[in-house]
Structures are given as structure tokens and as C-alpha cells.
Design a protein around this motif. Structure first.
Motif, PDB file in Angstrom:
ATOM      1  N   MET A   1     111.853  57.717  30.430  1.00 16.51           N
ATOM      2  CA  MET A   1     110.363  57.668  30.295  1.00 16.51           C
ATOM      3  C   MET A   1     109.815  59.067  29.570  1.00 16.51           C
ATOM      4  N   LYS A   2     109.332  58.671  28.395  1.00 19.11           N
ATOM      5  CA  LYS A   2     108.592  59.820  27.518  1.00 19.11           C
ATOM      6  C   LYS A   2     107.482  60.161  28.051  1.00 19.11           C
ATOM      7  N   LEU A   3     107.181  61.447  28.403  1.00 23.05           N
ATOM      8  CA  LEU A   3     105.856  61.860  29.009  1.00 23.05           C
ATOM      9  C   LEU A   3     104.866  62.235  27.948  1.00 23.05           C
ATOM     10  N   PRO A   4     103.669  62.126  28.002  1.00 24.15           N
ATOM     11  CA  PRO A   4     102.609  62.995  27.040  1.00 24.15           C
ATOM     12  C   PRO A   4     102.925  64.355  27.552  1.00 24.15           C
ATOM     13  N   PRO A   5     102.089  65.040  26.451  1.00 26.01           N
ATOM     14  CA  PRO A   5     102.174  66.566  26.438  1.00 26.01           C
ATOM     15  C   PRO A   5     101.786  67.245  27.789  1.00 26.01           C
ATOM     16  N   ASP A   6     100.552  66.632  28.232  1.00 27.17           N
ATOM     17  CA  ASP A   6      99.879  67.109  29.333  1.00 27.17           C
ATOM     18  C   ASP A   6     100.756  67.072  30.765  1.00 27.17           C
ATOM     19  N   ILE A   7     101.962  66.179  30.773  1.00 33.19           N
ATOM     20  CA  ILE A   7     102.655  66.090  31.930  1.00 33.19           C
ATOM     21  C   ILE A   7     104.173  66.407  31.940  1.00 33.19           C
ATOM     22  N   GLU A   8     104.611  67.239  32.803  1.00 31.01           N
ATOM     23  CA  GLU A   8     105.757  67.677  32.738  1.00 31.01           C
ATOM     24  C   GLU A   8     106.762  67.319  34.149  1.00 31.01           C
ATOM     25  N   PHE A   9     107.776  66.625  33.980  1.00 28.90           N
ATOM     26  CA  PHE A   9     108.604  66.327  35.020  1.00 28.90           C
ATOM     27  C   PHE A   9     109.821  67.205  35.024  1.00 28.90           C
ATOM     28  N   HIS A  10     109.930  68.004  36.376  1.00 33.60           N
ATOM     29  CA  HIS A  10     111.084  68.743  36.726  1.00 33.60           C
ATOM     30  C   HIS A  10     112.107  68.161  37.351  1.00 33.60           C
ATOM     31  N   LYS A  11     112.894  67.422  36.894  1.00 32.72           N
ATOM     32  CA  LYS A  11     113.650  66.464  37.936  1.00 32.72           C
ATOM     33  C   LYS A  11     114.644  67.589  38.877  1.00 32.72           C
ATOM     34  N   ASP A  12     115.052  68.577  38.264  1.00 30.64           N
ATOM     35  CA  ASP A  12     115.856  69.358  39.069  1.00 30.64           C
ATOM     36  C   ASP A  12     115.586  69.903  40.488  1.00 30.64           C
ATOM     37  N   ILE A  13     114.058  70.092  40.494  1.00 34.61           N
ATOM     38  CA  ILE A  13     113.248  70.543  41.581  1.00 34.61           C
ATOM     39  C   ILE A  13     111.999  69.410  42.076  1.00 34.61           C
ATOM     40  N   ARG A  14     112.307  68.239  41.430  1.00 35.68           N
ATOM     41  CA  ARG A  14     111.411  67.171  41.707  1.00 35.68           C
ATOM     42  C   ARG A  14     109.951  67.674  41.898  1.00 35.68           C
ATOM     43  N   LEU A  15     109.449  67.789  40.783  1.00 34.16           N
ATOM     44  CA  LEU A  15     107.997  68.515  40.595  1.00 34.16           C
ATOM     45  C   LEU A  15     107.487  67.855  39.313  1.00 34.16           C
ATOM     46  N   LEU A  16     106.393  67.165  39.549  1.00 29.50           N
ATOM     47  CA  LEU A  16     105.635  66.783  38.405  1.00 29.50           C
ATOM     48  C   LEU A  16     104.325  67.651  38.284  1.00 29.50           C
ATOM     49  N   ILE A  17     104.026  68.151  36.771  1.00 28.75           N
ATOM     50  CA  ILE A  17     102.778  68.962  36.656  1.00 28.75           C
ATOM     51  C   ILE A  17     102.007  68.100  35.506  1.00 28.75           C
ATOM     52  N   TYR A  18     100.811  68.175  36.065  1.00 25.91           N
ATOM     53  CA  TYR A  18      99.875  67.556  35.186  1.00 25.91           C
ATOM     54  C   TYR A  18      98.682  68.873  34.884  1.00 25.91           C
ATOM     55  N   ARG A  19      98.510  68.820  33.527  1.00 25.25           N
ATOM     56  CA  ARG A  19      97.376  69.894  33.058  1.00 25.25           C
ATOM     57  C   ARG A  19      96.454  68.863  32.290  1.00 25.25           C
ATOM     58  N   PRO A  20      95.341  68.441  32.458  1.00 27.15           N
ATOM     59  CA  PRO A  20      94.474  67.771  31.732  1.00 27.15           C
ATOM     60  C   PRO A  20      93.760  68.675  31.110  1.00 27.15           C
ATOM     61  N   LYS A  21      92.966  68.449  30.008  1.00 22.14           N
ATOM     62  CA  LYS A  21      92.370  69.040  29.406  1.00 22.14           C
ATOM     63  C   LYS A  21      90.995  68.303  28.921  1.00 22.14           C
ATOM     64  N   GLY A  22      89.606  68.885  29.140  1.00 23.30           N
ATOM     65  CA  GLY A  22      88.545  68.320  28.802  1.00 23.30           C
ATOM     66  C   GLY A  22      88.122  67.356  29.728  1.00 23.30           C
ATOM     67  N   LEU A  23      88.061  66.065  29.812  1.00 21.40           N
ATOM     68  CA  LEU A  23      87.397  65.056  30.466  1.00 21.40           C
ATOM     69  C   LEU A  23      88.410  64.570  31.535  1.00 21.40           C
ATOM     70  N   ILE A  24      87.716  64.265  32.647  1.00 21.21           N
ATOM     71  CA  ILE A  24      88.649  63.516  33.833  1.00 21.21           C
ATOM     72  C   ILE A  24      87.995  62.320  33.844  1.00 21.21           C
ATOM     73  N   ASN A  25      88.260  61.170  33.817  1.00 24.25           N
ATOM     74  CA  ASN A  25      87.449  59.932  33.993  1.00 24.25           C
ATOM     75  C   ASN A  25      88.404  58.985  34.532  1.00 24.25           C
ATOM     76  N   GLU A  26      88.003  57.767  34.928  1.00 20.72           N
ATOM     77  CA  GLU A  26      88.506  56.615  35.401  1.00 20.72           C
ATOM     78  C   GLU A  26      89.892  56.448  34.544  1.00 20.72           C
ATOM     79  N   ALA A  27      89.862  56.166  33.381  1.00 21.51           N
ATOM     80  CA  ALA A  27      90.850  55.923  32.480  1.00 21.51           C
ATOM     81  C   ALA A  27      91.923  56.746  32.313  1.00 21.51           C
ATOM     82  N   GLU A  28      91.599  58.389  32.664  1.00 19.24           N
ATOM     83  CA  GLU A  28      92.605  59.320  32.619  1.00 19.24           C
ATOM     84  C   GLU A  28      93.308  59.031  33.954  1.00 19.24           C
ATOM     85  N   ILE A  29      92.521  59.136  35.073  1.00 22.91           N
ATOM     86  CA  ILE A  29      93.080  58.938  36.435  1.00 22.91           C
ATOM     87  C   ILE A  29      93.963  57.917  36.376  1.00 22.91           C
TER      88      ILE A  29
END
Length: 144
Positions: A1-29
């Protein structure tokens, strides 16, 4: 799965990192929930989450939506191995919604905590604080 630039998935340590910028709304969540559920479907292995909201400048959410989204995630994650979800927030609105999320997931397999300090979030997640720093952050302090 190709992830957008604001989301990283570190499979080796089982961690998803989400870095939103600007607006947080229902569509974003909804978009982020879809990505999380896609990773969960592709891999039955549990993974923790870290949301860095330090570059979020506007919040357009309401309590009804946050309750519905939290209950959806609570049910979708039922029966799975427990995971941790750390939210780094200094905005009072985001802190209020994060605290609501904590209450709504209490007793479920999703353990949520809100932090104002990146180092404390890293300790709780059991990962190096450097991993949680924004890309290109030089000499950043751990306190937001």
C-alpha cells in the motif's frame, strides 16, 4: 500500500506515524481511519500509532462525529491485540477531542493517551524520540 506523505509506517517496529498539516476535519479523519484499517487488513500483526498534530492549525469536528468515529474504531478493533495510540497536541480543541477519544476507547484494545511532550510520547510507545521528530527538525526541543 502506497502511503501519502503525511503518514509513515515503520514495519520493523510496528509503528504508524501521522503528521497532519493545516485542517483536521471529518474527511481527514475518515482518510486516516481508512489507511489504518487497510494496514490492519493487510497484516494481522498489531501496530502502535503516533499522531503529531503540532502543524495542525484548524479543527472542524464535532462531538457527534468524534463519538461515532471512536465507537467505529473500538468495534473494528475488538478481539485484536492491544495497541497504543499517542497523540501529540498543544491546541486546546485537539486536546479536548483527544480526551474524549481516551474516554470512548477506555476498556477497549486501543489505549489512547495525549501528550504535550514528544519525549514522553516516545517513552510510552517504547521508541526513540528521534523517530517521532518531524523530518528535518534540527535542534528541536522535546517540549512543544
Amino acid at each position: 500500500m502506497k502511503l501519502p506523505p503525511d503518514i509513515e509506517f515503520h514495519k520493523d517496529i510496528r509503528l504508524l506515524i501521522y503528521r497532519p498539516k493545516g485542517l483536521i476535519n471529518e474527511a481527514e479523519i475518515n482518510r486516516v481511519i481508512g489507511i489504518i484499517e487497510g494496514i490492519e487488513a493487510a497484516s494481522q500483526e498489531p501496530f502502535n500509532r503516533f499522531s503529531d498534530t503540532s502543524e495542525t492549525h484548524e479543527v472542524e469536528l464535532n462531538f457527534r462525529y468524534v463519538i461515532q468515529a471512536a465507537l467505529h474504531r473500538r468495534l473494528a478493533h475488538k478481539g485484536r491485540v492491544p495497541v497504543k495510540s499517542a497523540i501529540l497536541a498543544t491546541d486546546s480543541t485537539l486536546i479536548h477531542y483527544a480526551r474524549l477519544l481516551i474516554l470512548l476507547t477506555e476498556g477497549s484494545t486501543i489505549k489512547v493517551r495525549v501528550f504535550q511532550d514528544r519525549k514522553e510520547a516516545a517513552q510510552w510507545l517504547g521508541v526513540p524520540v528521534e523517530l517521532l521528530k518531524p523530518k528535518g527538525a534540527v535542534g528541536e526541543t522535546t517540549q512543544l
